[in-house]
Scaffold this motif. Structure first.
Motif, PDB file in Angstrom:
ATOM      1  N   HIS A  13       0.801  -1.230   0.000  1.00  0.00           N
ATOM      2  CA  HIS A  13       0.000   0.000   0.000  1.00  0.00           C
ATOM      3  C   HIS A  13       0.831   1.277   0.000  1.00  0.00           C
ATOM      4  CE1 HIS A  13      -4.082   1.699   0.448  1.00  0.00           C
ATOM      5  NE2 HIS A  13      -3.419   2.742   0.912  1.00  0.00           N
ATOM      6  N   GLU A 113      -8.734   1.390  -3.141  1.00  0.00           N
ATOM      7  CA  GLU A 113      -8.965   1.522  -1.699  1.00  0.00           C
ATOM      8  C   GLU A 113     -10.340   2.135  -1.444  1.00  0.00           C
ATOM      9  OE1 GLU A 113      -6.273   4.106   0.431  1.00  0.00           O
ATOM     10  OE2 GLU A 113      -6.717   3.086   2.308  1.00  0.00           O
ATOM     11  N   TRP A 140     -13.141   2.148   2.504  1.00  0.00           N
ATOM     12  CA  TRP A 140     -12.136   3.032   3.114  1.00  0.00           C
ATOM     13  C   TRP A 140     -12.702   3.461   4.464  1.00  0.00           C
ATOM     14  CZ3 TRP A 140     -11.895   8.744   3.444  1.00  0.00           C
ATOM     15  CH2 TRP A 140     -10.672   9.185   3.956  1.00  0.00           C
ATOM     16  N   HIS A 186      -9.359  -1.388   6.951  1.00  0.00           N
ATOM     17  CA  HIS A 186     -10.363  -0.316   7.082  1.00  0.00           C
ATOM     18  C   HIS A 186     -11.770  -0.796   7.437  1.00  0.00           C
ATOM     19  CE1 HIS A 186      -8.364   3.441   6.015  1.00  0.00           C
ATOM     20  NE2 HIS A 186      -7.740   2.837   5.034  1.00  0.00           N
ATOM     21  N   ASP A 322       1.707   2.098   3.769  1.00  0.00           N
ATOM     22  CA  ASP A 322       0.881   3.324   3.705  1.00  0.00           C
ATOM     23  C   ASP A 322       1.771   4.525   3.370  1.00  0.00           C
ATOM     24  OD1 ASP A 322      -1.554   4.541   3.652  1.00  0.00           O
ATOM     25  OD2 ASP A 322      -2.064   4.191   5.749  1.00  0.00           O
TER      26      ASP A 322
END
Ligand SMILES: [Zn+2]
Length: 384
Positions: A13, A113, A140, A186, A322
Motif C-alpha cells: 500500500h 482503496e 475506506w 479499514h 501506507d
C-alpha cells in the motif's frame, strides 16, 4: 543487505498516485528536498521489488464522480510506467512480479482503496479488473452502500448494514472469481467476519497493524489475526505512527482533531473563492500539525511485525507501509522505501532467520496472490 537483495520485497500500500495526479510528481525524481516516501531511486536503494499503488478516491470531494477519479488514478500509474520503461513495469500477476524482479525493474500493481469506487456496479468492478486492478479494499474510512467501515461505525448519522450486505457478499465472490485479492483493511469488525465467512480465497489486510498493541479501531484484534491465518491470508503491517505506537496514538488524537478543524476551515475558504482542494494541500496542513508530536521509535513498527508473526504465524505477516498516505508520520528512521532494509536488520536482531524474513518481506504476499489466481482459475473452469 544480502537477505534484502535475495528477497522479492513487496509493499501492498502506497498512496503515491495522489501525487502523480495532483502534483504531477515524477517517480523518477531525484530531488533531495522531496519528502515523499516513494521514488524509483528510493525503491532501488531499499530493493523494493513490487508496489501496490493505491487507487484511493476521496469520497467527499469526488462525490458524484467516483469512477472518473478512479480512472484518472489508474491512468497515472500507467503513465509513470510508460515514462520509465527501463526501471518500472506494470504487473498484473505473480509471474509479472517475478519477471520484474529478474529484470531489476519495479513491478507496479494497483489496488482500489474503498468499494465506493465501483458505484454499486458489478460491471465496473470487472472493468477495473480488466484495467489491471488486483486488489480492492472493501471500504475506506467511509461506510459505502454495501460494506460497513471501522471509520464511521460509531457515527449514528451513517446508515450501517451490520457488516456486508447481500450485494457486498456478491462483490466478494465476484472478486474471487476474477482473481482480485479481497482486502479487509479499514472495514468494520462485522464486515471482516462476514468476509472471512464468504470468501473462497485468502484475503489480505493491505495496511493494518495489531490492536493488542495499539488500540486503533482500524487495527486487527488477535482473534482476527488468527482468523486470517486460518484463511491462509496475510496481514501487511501499516507503518503509520498512530497505528503502531499507543503513546503516539493517544497524543495525536486531540492534535488530529485540531488539524481536522484547520482543514475544514481551509476547504470552506477555498470553496468560497470557487477553488478546489487537492490532497497535497490537505497533507500539508496535516503535516504541520503532525510535526508537533515527537516520532515514535523504530522499534514500535517492528513490535507489530513480531506480534502478528507470533499470533498468526510467520506465514501470515507482511509489509503494507501506507507510504505517501500518512503525512510523513512514520516512526524514527523510516523515512522512505530506502529504509526498508532496516526492518530486515531489526528482524535479524530479534532472531528471525533469512527464510522467515524473506516471507515477511514479500514471500507471503506472493503465496496469497498465487492462491487467489488458482482459486480464480478453478471458479472460472467450473462456470463453463
Ligand atoms: Zn488506507
Amino acid at each position: 543487505m544480502a537477505i534484502q537483495n535475495s528477497a522479492i520485497v513487496i509493499d501492498t500500500h502506497a498512496d503515491t498516485p495522489q501525487r502523480f495526479v495532483d502534483e504531477n510528481f515524477d517517480i523518477g525524481s531525484t530531488d533531495p528536498r522531496d519528502a515523499g516516501h516513494i521514488s524509483l531511486d528510493k525503491a532501488q536503494r531499499g530493493n523494493l521489488g513490487a508496489e501496490f499503488f493505491s487507487i484511493w478516491v476521496e469520497p467527499e470531494t469526488n462525490q458524484g464522480h467516483f469512477a472518473r477519479r478512479t480512472m484518472d488514478l489508474i491512468d497515472s500509474v500507467y503513465e509513470q510506467a510508460a515514462h520509465h520503461p527501463d526501471r518500472m513495469m506494470m504487473a498484473f500477476s505473480v509471474a509479472d512480479i517475478e519477471r520484474a524482479h529478474k529484470e531489476h525493474r519495479l513491478a507496479a500493481l494497483m489496488g482500489i482503496e474503498g468499494g465506493h469506487s465501483i458505484e454499486n456496479d458489478i460491471r465496473l468492478l470487472r472493468d477495473y479488473y480488466r484495467l489491471g486492478v488486483r486488489y480492492m479494499t472493501l471500504s475506506w474510512s467511509n461506510t459505502n452502500e454495501w460494506a460497513d467501515s471501522s471509520g464511521d461505525i460509531d457515527d449514528p448519522k451513517v446508515q450501517h448494514h451490520n457488516g456486508l450486505t447481500d450485494f457486498g457478499k456478491q462483490v466478494v465472490l465476484e472478486m474471487n472469481r476474477l482473481g482480485m485479492i479481497v482486502d479487509i483493511s479499514h472495514v468494520a469488525d462485522k464486515t471482516f467476519w462476514d468476509t472471512i465467512a464468504v470468501t473462497k480465497a485468502p484475503v489480505i489486510a493491505s495496511h493494518s497493524s495489531a490492536r493488542a498493541l495499539t488500540n486503533a479501531p482500524r487495527n486487527m484484534t488477535d482473534d482476527m489475526l488468527r482468523a486470517v491465518a486460518k484463511n491462509g491470508g496475510v496481514v501487511d503491517v501499516n507503518f503509520y505512527s498512530g497505528f503502531v505506537d499507543e503513546d503516539y496514538r493517544k497524543t495525536s488524537e486531540p492534535i488530529g482533531k485540531q488539524a481536522g478543524d484547520a482543514i475544514k476551515a481551509f476547504e470552506e475558504k477555498q470553496k468560497a473563492e470557487g477553488k478546489s482542494v487537492t490532497y497535497a494541500e490537505i497533507e500539508h496542513i496535516q503535516r504541520e500539525w503532525a510535526d508537533k508530536i515527537p516520532r515514535p521509535p523504530f522499534k514500535s513498527l517492528v513490535d507489530h511485525i513480531d506480534h502478528i508473526a507470533k499470533i498468526a504465524g510467520v506465514d501470515h505477516v507482511g509489509l503494507g507501509s501506507d507510504f505517501d498516505g500518512v503525512s510523513g508520520q512514520t516512526p524514527q528512521g523510516m523515512n522512505s522505501a530506502a529504509d526498508l532494509p532496516k526492518i530486515t536488520q531489526a528482524l535479524l536482531d530479534r532472531g528471525y532467520g533469512a527464510e522467515d524474513i524473506r516471507k515477511i518481506l514479500g514471500g507471503n504476499v506472493l503465496r496469497v496472490f498465487r492462491e487467489v489466481e488458482r482459486v480464480s482459475h478453478e471458479m472460472q473452469a467450473q462456470s463453463h
